[in-house]
Design a protein around this motif. Structure first.
Motif, PDB file in Angstrom:
ATOM      1  N   ARG A 223       0.820  -1.209   0.000  1.00 26.60           N
ATOM      2  CA  ARG A 223       0.000   0.000   0.000  1.00 26.60           C
ATOM      3  C   ARG A 223       0.856   1.263   0.000  1.00 26.60           C
ATOM      4  O   ARG A 223       0.660   2.185   0.806  1.00 26.60           O
ATOM      5  CB  ARG A 223      -0.950  -0.001   1.191  1.00 26.60           C
ATOM      6  N   VAL A 224       1.771   1.291  -0.930  1.00 26.41           N
ATOM      7  CA  VAL A 224       2.646   2.461  -1.068  1.00 26.41           C
ATOM      8  C   VAL A 224       1.933   3.451  -1.979  1.00 26.41           C
ATOM      9  O   VAL A 224       1.737   3.189  -3.174  1.00 26.41           O
ATOM     10  CB  VAL A 224       4.008   2.066  -1.663  1.00 26.41           C
ATOM     11  N   SER A 225       1.524   4.601  -1.444  1.00 27.39           N
ATOM     12  CA  SER A 225       0.799   5.604  -2.227  1.00 27.39           C
ATOM     13  C   SER A 225       1.720   6.663  -2.801  1.00 27.39           C
ATOM     14  O   SER A 225       1.341   7.353  -3.754  1.00 27.39           O
ATOM     15  CB  SER A 225      -0.275   6.269  -1.359  1.00 27.39           C
ATOM     16  N   THR A 226       2.890   6.831  -2.227  1.00 29.98           N
ATOM     17  CA  THR A 226       3.819   7.823  -2.768  1.00 29.98           C
ATOM     18  C   THR A 226       4.400   7.327  -4.087  1.00 29.98           C
ATOM     19  O   THR A 226       4.453   6.129  -4.357  1.00 29.98           O
ATOM     20  CB  THR A 226       4.962   8.087  -1.775  1.00 29.98           C
ATOM     21  N   ILE A 227       4.818   8.280  -4.908  1.00 28.01           N
ATOM     22  CA  ILE A 227       5.333   7.954  -6.234  1.00 28.01           C
ATOM     23  C   ILE A 227       6.826   7.709  -6.154  1.00 28.01           C
ATOM     24  O   ILE A 227       7.572   8.501  -5.586  1.00 28.01           O
ATOM     25  CB  ILE A 227       5.017   9.115  -7.207  1.00 28.01           C
ATOM     26  N   TRP A 228       7.233   6.590  -6.733  1.00 28.58           N
ATOM     27  CA  TRP A 228       8.655   6.272  -6.861  1.00 28.58           C
ATOM     28  C   TRP A 228       9.049   6.523  -8.312  1.00 28.58           C
ATOM     29  O   TRP A 228       8.602   5.823  -9.218  1.00 28.58           O
ATOM     30  CB  TRP A 228       8.919   4.811  -6.489  1.00 28.58           C
ATOM     31  N   GLY A 229       9.867   7.506  -8.516  1.00 23.10           N
ATOM     32  CA  GLY A 229      10.225   7.899  -9.887  1.00 23.10           C
ATOM     33  C   GLY A 229      11.257   7.001 -10.523  1.00 23.10           C
ATOM     34  O   GLY A 229      12.333   7.454 -10.907  1.00 23.10           O
ATOM     35  N   SER A 230      10.928   5.711 -10.647  1.00 23.96           N
ATOM     36  CA  SER A 230      11.886   4.778 -11.247  1.00 23.96           C
ATOM     37  C   SER A 230      12.003   4.981 -12.750  1.00 23.96           C
ATOM     38  O   SER A 230      13.036   4.687 -13.340  1.00 23.96           O
ATOM     39  CB  SER A 230      11.461   3.334 -10.937  1.00 23.96           C
ATOM     40  N   ARG A 231      10.953   5.474 -13.365  1.00 25.17           N
ATOM     41  CA  ARG A 231      10.984   5.782 -14.789  1.00 25.17           C
ATOM     42  C   ARG A 231       9.958   6.874 -15.054  1.00 25.17           C
ATOM     43  O   ARG A 231       9.010   7.051 -14.302  1.00 25.17           O
ATOM     44  CB  ARG A 231      10.692   4.547 -15.632  1.00 25.17           C
ATOM     45  N   GLU A 232      10.149   7.583 -16.145  1.00 21.59           N
ATOM     46  CA  GLU A 232       9.255   8.690 -16.477  1.00 21.59           C
ATOM     47  C   GLU A 232       7.926   8.162 -17.012  1.00 21.59           C
ATOM     48  O   GLU A 232       7.887   7.487 -18.038  1.00 21.59           O
ATOM     49  CB  GLU A 232       9.906   9.612 -17.506  1.00 21.59           C
ATOM     50  N   ARG A 233       6.866   8.470 -16.299  1.00 21.36           N
ATOM     51  CA  ARG A 233       5.512   8.184 -16.758  1.00 21.36           C
ATOM     52  C   ARG A 233       4.741   9.496 -16.745  1.00 21.36           C
ATOM     53  O   ARG A 233       4.604  10.122 -15.702  1.00 21.36           O
ATOM     54  CB  ARG A 233       4.823   7.155 -15.861  1.00 21.36           C
ATOM     55  N   PHE A 311      -5.489   8.433 -10.390  1.00 18.46           N
ATOM     56  CA  PHE A 311      -4.993   7.633 -11.512  1.00 18.46           C
ATOM     57  C   PHE A 311      -3.481   7.787 -11.648  1.00 18.46           C
ATOM     58  O   PHE A 311      -2.766   6.789 -11.855  1.00 18.46           O
ATOM     59  CB  PHE A 311      -5.683   8.077 -12.802  1.00 18.46           C
ATOM     60  N   ALA A 312      -2.973   9.012 -11.556  1.00 19.95           N
ATOM     61  CA  ALA A 312      -1.538   9.239 -11.709  1.00 19.95           C
ATOM     62  C   ALA A 312      -0.748   8.510 -10.631  1.00 19.95           C
ATOM     63  O   ALA A 312       0.289   7.894 -10.913  1.00 19.95           O
ATOM     64  CB  ALA A 312      -1.248  10.736 -11.677  1.00 19.95           C
ATOM     65  N   ARG A 313      -1.216   8.564  -9.404  1.00 16.85           N
ATOM     66  CA  ARG A 313      -0.491   7.878  -8.326  1.00 16.85           C
ATOM     67  C   ARG A 313      -0.636   6.366  -8.468  1.00 16.85           C
ATOM     68  O   ARG A 313       0.271   5.616  -8.117  1.00 16.85           O
ATOM     69  CB  ARG A 313      -1.018   8.350  -6.971  1.00 16.85           C
ATOM     70  N   GLY A 314      -1.769   5.910  -8.985  1.00 16.81           N
ATOM     71  CA  GLY A 314      -1.962   4.474  -9.153  1.00 16.81           C
ATOM     72  C   GLY A 314      -1.030   3.861 -10.177  1.00 16.81           C
ATOM     73  O   GLY A 314      -0.634   2.694 -10.040  1.00 16.81           O
ATOM     74  N   ALA A 317       2.984   7.548 -11.843  1.00 19.07           N
ATOM     75  CA  ALA A 317       3.401   8.575 -12.797  1.00 19.07           C
ATOM     76  C   ALA A 317       4.298   9.596 -12.125  1.00 19.07           C
ATOM     77  O   ALA A 317       4.258   9.786 -10.906  1.00 19.07           O
ATOM     78  CB  ALA A 317       2.172   9.267 -13.392  1.00 19.07           C
ATOM     79  N   THR A 318       5.104  10.250 -12.922  1.00 20.80           N
ATOM     80  CA  THR A 318       6.006  11.281 -12.421  1.00 20.80           C
ATOM     81  C   THR A 318       5.608  12.686 -12.864  1.00 20.80           C
ATOM     82  O   THR A 318       6.022  13.656 -12.247  1.00 20.80           O
ATOM     83  CB  THR A 318       7.444  11.005 -12.900  1.00 20.80           C
ATOM     84  N   LEU A 350       5.113  14.822  -7.697  1.00 20.30           N
ATOM     85  CA  LEU A 350       4.412  14.774  -8.970  1.00 20.30           C
ATOM     86  C   LEU A 350       4.444  16.157  -9.606  1.00 20.30           C
ATOM     87  O   LEU A 350       3.887  17.115  -9.061  1.00 20.30           O
ATOM     88  CB  LEU A 350       2.962  14.323  -8.756  1.00 20.30           C
ATOM     89  N   ASP A 351       5.124  16.258 -10.748  1.00 17.51           N
ATOM     90  CA  ASP A 351       5.237  17.534 -11.452  1.00 17.51           C
ATOM     91  C   ASP A 351       4.011  17.743 -12.337  1.00 17.51           C
ATOM     92  O   ASP A 351       3.517  16.805 -12.970  1.00 17.51           O
ATOM     93  CB  ASP A 351       6.489  17.570 -12.324  1.00 17.51           C
ATOM     94  N   VAL A 352       3.531  18.984 -12.397  1.00 12.88           N
ATOM     95  CA  VAL A 352       2.368  19.341 -13.204  1.00 12.88           C
ATOM     96  C   VAL A 352       2.783  20.388 -14.221  1.00 12.88           C
ATOM     97  O   VAL A 352       3.334  21.432 -13.869  1.00 12.88           O
ATOM     98  CB  VAL A 352       1.219  19.875 -12.325  1.00 12.88           C
ATOM     99  N   HIS A 353       2.544  20.086 -15.502  1.00 13.15           N
ATOM    100  CA  HIS A 353       2.849  21.017 -16.596  1.00 13.15           C
ATOM    101  C   HIS A 353       1.537  21.595 -17.123  1.00 13.15           C
ATOM    102  O   HIS A 353       0.640  20.844 -17.519  1.00 13.15           O
ATOM    103  CB  HIS A 353       3.588  20.305 -17.735  1.00 13.15           C
ATOM    104  N   ILE A 354       1.423  22.899 -17.133  1.00  6.82           N
ATOM    105  CA  ILE A 354       0.276  23.584 -17.703  1.00  6.82           C
ATOM    106  C   ILE A 354       0.695  24.096 -19.079  1.00  6.82           C
ATOM    107  O   ILE A 354       1.580  24.954 -19.187  1.00  6.82           O
ATOM    108  CB  ILE A 354      -0.212  24.742 -16.818  1.00  6.82           C
ATOM    109  N   VAL A 355       0.078  23.568 -20.112  1.00  9.72           N
ATOM    110  CA  VAL A 355       0.476  23.864 -21.494  1.00  9.72           C
ATOM    111  C   VAL A 355      -0.555  24.818 -22.103  1.00  9.72           C
ATOM    112  O   VAL A 355      -1.767  24.589 -22.000  1.00  9.72           O
ATOM    113  CB  VAL A 355       0.573  22.571 -22.324  1.00  9.72           C
TER     114      VAL A 355
END
Length: 852
Positions: A223-233, A311-314, A317-318, A350-355
């Motif tokens: 039940r790890v809810s934090t994001i592990w940035g092992s790869r870019e998603r 969804f992103a945390r599930g 995602a990074t 979790l980085d957020v890009h506003i385009v």
């Protein structure tokens, strides 16, 4: 018994050291006291590998003979009886020699694991079944020995044995992998640097996906809810608007900057199904993200920011890519918006890009009631009640004093009535108009738009708020009712469509006509083309509109794949109708493919039948036609010989043999030609009215005398037939019956009238034919039972039935009472017999009763 554990050493190519690593692991376990045996290891003559086998117990192989050679395979039974803690089994994808316990070696391993024995094995990446086509495109070699991916994925431990292409080629050049005579060929073919690099990348990516699956399982289990940035998603939030394409391309560029980046586009749909997203635009964006190597997802959630973050945390995602808000400045009073909320709640991991995009601040519109939901009459009545009702009520209340509270309740009742009839806008107008009238006529000071008592201000505000609330509830209920009715209609249409198409009851033209009627269009057409630059052609159409040469010319076009489109003309459809139309378009493509497959099957069946007939014809020519030719040749050679003085009796006998052989050839060739005409469809009967008793006796000229009994009454009606075809049909039937009749038993040819048909029956007393073979005897080149080869090529009955059907008749076989077979030739009666000829004139007629 607990299942054993499987450990696999995975390599990119032969020679990277998988077997060496496996044996090293065995030595380590043996040193720790583990009972470890070598069930089967292939050293391939490599000295260093053979050295590693020293000190390890080896189970003797089972010897099997195959095609004159003896092979050694793993003795599964011996390993099971030995029951070690760990068994070493090399080359998991190997195919066992026929006669082995199992077909594949991985099946042997499954038996060992089921017995509780741990197994250590090896496999190369090119032997995975799902990668067979990819490996073939890289190396040009098709791997025939494969192992299902699921077998490898179920392994408890997978270890990659890696080696750079340059190091592997050096090992090859030093003779550490293959024998010296094979080194040059291997280096210049399979072991080229490009091949080895591509295979190495495949192995690394496959193991990376496996590691990623382990990571997700671990995070879910703990039940790890934090994001592990092992790869870019990168998650792209889509709204269904046109800006989604810009966001997808931007996210793809971000993913390309890092190794192994992954793009996942997600659309958050409301649970009530009420959404302003365009289904067509979402379909285009889904195709775009999949073409760029990403994936598309649809999540249900009423709180868009929370659902997007969940969804992103599930998916670990990074980054999240969102578009700038399309809301106008004044609309921010309702909240900060999705982008700002996601950025605030995303957290530090979790980085957020506003385009930015072209649709920024252009607005999304407010939900308003549409006339199509409540109906135009209700809308008109709602406006009438909302505007005229308060005025009429004010006039009535001026004649009687009921008090301010009662006055407000009456005005509220009018507002509720307007809401029930016309929805939101008429109710708002009624509430506003009623508030002004209450203020002007019934709130002190009277006849002024001011309110002296603050309590009355609260009462008027509550009155207006209740009116708006009731109107909103009515409008929402109307929208839900409209949507439910629409979805029910869509489900009925799709259910009918799917049922008909799956049962094969709908042709392409019928389906297009159904589309045209369902959407009230003038015409519907399915267009296709061979390539992107080829012209469009019409595969099928329905309706009476102008022909459509391109999808762009239509009022509505729905793409089906890359080179097919459903085009409709008549009116522009709303976006809500395109969802069902897309289902119709997909089914139209399925129906077209099925029709073409059926045509291909029919052509293949025709070709197969032609090939079968040609094969039988060759067989007939090779034997049945050569036999009389050989007899004629022998008789002619004998007559021309000067060595023998033939008597007149001998010469007559030889000439008789020549004549019989020529007659037989003539008969066989005639049947072959008739069958050829039937197969090619060139039989054109010349139908005319004729008496049966004029034709049937003429068909008996080719049978022996005293072999047929004829019974054809003169009172039979005339038949509409081709006399020549009828004669040939009867002749073949009689000849066949005489051939199978016992010696001394005559064949009966009788005719009778039944209703509007005339039946000619050919009755024999032969062995008969069982029911299951009655249809087969009419097939070309079929002889029933043990008929000798010289009895003909088996075309007589086939030709007779073909001619009968060409004339509109039928030919069937029945059992003769008491034994034998009866052929029933049924013909269409032409009408009553002609009147008798005047005196002095006669009609030439054969005998009605004769013995032949």
């Amino acid at each position: 018994m607990a299942r054993g554990k499987l450990r696999i050493y995975l390599g990119a190519a032969p020679g990277v050291g998988k077997t060496y690593a496996m044996l090293s692991e065995a030595h380590r376990r043996a040193e720790r006291g583990t009972d470890c045996v070598v069930a089967l290891v292939e050293s391939h003559g490599r000295p260093r590998t053979e050295v590693m086998l020293h000190g390890l117990e080896q189970v003797p192989r089972r010897r099997l003979e195959y095609r004159g050679a003896v092979f050694g395979e793993m003795d599964v039974e011996a390993v099971l009886c030995r029951a070690p803690a760990v068994a070493l089994v090399d080359e998991l994808a190997h195919t066992n020699i026929p006669g082995s316990r199992n077909t594949k070696r991985w099946q042997d391993v499954e038996e060992l694991l089921a017995a509780g024995i741990d197994v250590v094995s090896t496999v190369n990446i090119q032997h995975l079944e799902s990668l067979g086509d990819v490996v073939e495109s890289i190396t040009g070699v098709r791997q025939r020995e494969t192992v299902p991916d699921e077998v490898v994925r179920r392994a408890d431990d997978i270890e990659l044995v890696d080696m750079s292409p340059q190091a592997l080629r050096r090992r090859m050049a030093h003779g550490n992998i293959y024998q010296p005579d094979k080194v040059d060929a291997a280096l210049s073919n399979y072991f080229r640097p490009g091949n080895l690099t591509a295979l190495r990348e495949l192995a690394l990516l496959w193991v990376a996906d496996r590691v990623d699956a382990y990571l997700n399982a671990y995070r879910s289990e703990h039940r790890v809810s934090t994001i592990w940035g092992s790869r870019e998603r990168i998650v792209v939030g889509l709204t269904g608007g046109p800006e989604g394409r810009t966001l997808i391309r931007r996210a793809t560029r971000l993913a390309e900057k890092g190794a192994g980046g992954e793009v996942m586009a997600v659309y958050i749909a409301r649970s009530d199904g009420l959404s302003s997203a365009s289904p067509k635009e979402l379909a285009v964006q889904r195709t775009l993200v999949e073409d760029l190597g990403g994936t598309f997802h649809q999540v249900v959630g009423d709180d868009v920011p929370a659902a997007l973050l969940d969804f992103a945390r599930g998916v670990n995602a990074t980054q999240i890519v969102l578009g700038s808000s399309r809301r106008k400045a004044w609309q921010y009073v309702f909240g900060p918006g999705v982008g700002a909320t996601v950025a605030r709640d995303s957290g530090p991991d979790l980085d957020v890009h506003i385009v930015t995009h072209e649709e920024v601040a252009k607005g999304r519109g407010l939900p308003v009631a549409r006339g199509g939901r409540l109906g135009r009459p209700r809308i008109i009545w709602g406006w009438a009640v909302g505007l005229a009702g308060p005025a009429i009520l004010a006039v009535l209340l001026n004649t009687v004093d009921l008090g301010l509270a009662n006055d407000m309740l009456l005005f509220l009742a009018v507002t509720v009535a307007a809401a029930l009839l016309g929805g939101l806008l008429p109710a708002l107008a009624s509430a506003a108009f009623g508030s002004l009238l209450l203020n002007y006529f019934y709130t002190p000071p009277l006849h002024r738009l001011t309110v002296a008592d603050p309590k009355n201000i609260v009462a008027i505000a509550i009155f207006f708020g209740v009116g708006m609330a009731v109107a909103s509830v009515v409008d929402l209920a109307a929208r839900r009712t409209h949507q439910a009715a629409r979805l029910r209609a869509e489900s009925e249409i799709l259910s009918f469509l799917a049922g008909n198409v799956l049962r094969g009851e709908t042709s392409l033209e019928e389906l297009l006509e159904r589309v045209r009627e369902t959407f009230a269009m003038e015409s519907a057409a399915l267009l296709e083309r061979a390539s992107d630059v080829a012209p469009w052609t019409c595969a099928g159409r329905a309706g009476f509109g102008p022909p459509l040469e391109r999808p762009e010319d239509a009022d509505v076009d729905v793409p089906v794949g890359d080179h097919m489109a459903l085009a409709l003309s008549g009116r522009v459809l709303p976006a809500a109708d395109r969802r069902v139309l897309a289902a119709f378009a997909a089914q139209a493509a399925v129906v077209l493919d099925r029709r073409r497959l059926k045509e291909e099957a029919d052509r293949a069946r025709t070709l197969a039948e032609g090939n079968r007939i040609r094969t039988a014809l060759l067989a007939a020519v090779s034997h049945d036609l050569r036999t009389p030719l050989a007899g004629i040749k022998a008789a002619v050679s004998s007559l021309r010989s000067d060595d023998v003085a033939w008597s007149e009796e001998d010469q007559a006998e030889l000439l008789e043999g020549i004549e019989e052989g020529a007659d037989r050839l003539d008969h066989l060739v005639g049947n072959l030609l008739d069958m050829s005409r039937l197969q090619t469809g060139t039989v054109t009967p010349l139908i005319r009215e004729i008496d049966v008793d004029e034709v049937v006796p003429m068909a008996l000229g080719g049978v022996p005398e005293d072999s047929v009994e004829l019974d054809v009454p003169e009172t039979l009606p005339m038949v509409a037939v081709d006399p020549g075809l009828l004669e040939r049909s009867v002749a073949n039937l009689v000849e066949n019956a005489v051939k199978y009749s016992p010696h001394g038993r005559r064949v009966l040819v009788a005719a009778s009238a039944i209703a509007d048909r005339v039946e000619v029956r050919v009755v024999d007393r032969g062995p008969g034919v069982p029911d299951e073979a009655k249809d087969r005897i009419f097939e070309p080149f079929q002889r029933y039972g043990d008929a000798p080869r010289g009895a003909g090529v088996g075309l007589g009955l086939a030709v007779a039935r073909g001619f009968a059907e060409a004339m509109g008749g039928t030919l069937t076989a029945e059992d003769t009472p008491g034994g034998g077979l009866t052929m029933v030739l049924s013909l269409r009666a032409a009408g009553p017999r002609p009147e008798p000829l005047p005196a002095g004139e006669s009609r030439t007629e054969p005998e009605r009763q004769a013995t032949w």
